[in-house]
Design an enzyme around this catalytic site. Sequence first.
Site, PDB file in Angstrom:
ATOM      1  N   HIS A   1     -75.320  39.944  18.209  1.00 40.18           N
ATOM      2  CA  HIS A   1     -76.046  38.670  18.069  1.00 40.18           C
ATOM      3  C   HIS A   1     -75.888  37.825  19.339  1.00 40.18           C
ATOM      4  O   HIS A   1     -76.879  37.316  19.891  1.00 40.18           O
ATOM      5  CB  HIS A   1     -75.507  37.912  16.841  1.00 40.18           C
ATOM      6  N   GLU A   2     -74.643  37.694  19.807  1.00 39.69           N
ATOM      7  CA  GLU A   2     -74.403  36.851  20.989  1.00 39.69           C
ATOM      8  C   GLU A   2     -74.983  37.496  22.246  1.00 39.69           C
ATOM      9  O   GLU A   2     -75.523  36.795  23.114  1.00 39.69           O
ATOM     10  CB  GLU A   2     -72.896  36.590  21.163  1.00 39.69           C
TER      11      GLU A   2
ATOM     12  N   GLN B   1     -77.017  28.797  24.812  1.00 42.37           N
ATOM     13  CA  GLN B   1     -77.081  27.837  23.700  1.00 42.37           C
ATOM     14  C   GLN B   1     -76.553  26.458  24.081  1.00 42.37           C
ATOM     15  O   GLN B   1     -76.718  25.511  23.312  1.00 42.37           O
ATOM     16  CB  GLN B   1     -76.281  28.365  22.502  1.00 42.37           C
TER      17      GLN B   1
ATOM     18  N   HIS C   1     -78.516  36.714  22.922  1.00 43.14           N
ATOM     19  CA  HIS C   1     -78.773  35.412  23.573  1.00 43.14           C
ATOM     20  C   HIS C   1     -78.823  35.547  25.100  1.00 43.14           C
ATOM     21  O   HIS C   1     -79.577  34.840  25.762  1.00 43.14           O
ATOM     22  CB  HIS C   1     -77.696  34.390  23.192  1.00 43.14           C
TER      23      HIS C   1
ATOM     24  N   CYS D   1     -77.546  31.106  12.977  1.00 39.98           N
ATOM     25  CA  CYS D   1     -77.372  30.818  14.403  1.00 39.98           C
ATOM     26  C   CYS D   1     -77.359  29.308  14.577  1.00 39.98           C
ATOM     27  O   CYS D   1     -78.184  28.613  13.981  1.00 39.98           O
ATOM     28  CB  CYS D   1     -78.533  31.436  15.184  1.00 39.98           C
ATOM     29  N   LEU D   2     -76.444  28.812  15.408  1.00 48.56           N
ATOM     30  CA  LEU D   2     -76.355  27.367  15.633  1.00 48.56           C
ATOM     31  C   LEU D   2     -77.636  26.817  16.260  1.00 48.56           C
ATOM     32  O   LEU D   2     -77.934  25.636  16.127  1.00 48.56           O
ATOM     33  CB  LEU D   2     -75.160  27.044  16.540  1.00 48.56           C
TER      34      LEU D   2
ATOM     35  N   GLY E   1     -69.346  32.220  17.095  1.00 45.71           N
ATOM     36  CA  GLY E   1     -69.736  32.753  18.393  1.00 45.71           C
ATOM     37  C   GLY E   1     -70.689  31.775  19.060  1.00 45.71           C
ATOM     38  O   GLY E   1     -71.422  31.050  18.368  1.00 45.71           O
TER      39      GLY E   1
HETATM   40 ZN    ZN Z   1     -77.058  32.657  17.859  1.00 41.54          ZN
END
Ligand code: ZN
Length: 188
Positions: A140-141, A50, A144, A98-99, A45
């Site tokens: 989670h997304e 991000q 953001h 998370c990236l 995701g």
């Molecule tokens: Zn994330």
Amino acid sequence: MILPIYLYGQPVLRKVAEEVAPDYPDFKKLVADMYETMYDSDGVGLAAPQVGLSIRLIVIDADPLKGTFPELAGVKMTLVNPELDILEGKSVTRDEGCLSLPGLQEPVPRVEKVRLNWLDEDFVEHEQEFEGFLARIIQHEFDHLEGKVYIDRISPIRKQLIRGKLKNIVEGRVQCDYKVKQQKPHKK
Ligand code: ZN
């Protein structure tokens, strides 16, 4: 085109993102770039903040997790201007990564069931309920887009324990095998 991923410490990750207008310039290209960036970094995701864009856009491809969660086979979704309703039900705690927070994985409590309204990349409206791990990815997304990251939801004790690692990310002392944008350049 692979875009650099903004790491923890970048102010864009703390902004509430703006709605996407249907005339957003080169929107399809941006969506394609976000998928390419997500695949390059082995994520499932990715939210627009991000990649440094404070807009309400998320791409998800959960297929790589089908070994553990068979129901995720073929699940691929572009979410534009999503609206999330948390549905009644128990909260489950599972590890998340998370990236934007490389090298970290922490247990995060999330509800099991959500209802989502969203537009796809053609601005067609959808509504569906989701549960299980996909509901977790969506939450989670979605965080953001609200200027939140998952470590905002972990216990104060856990947060204290990873304080040094967070500082390293903020100060650029972190190794990534994908392209990133950090707060400060790495100093030797
Ligand atoms: Zn994330």
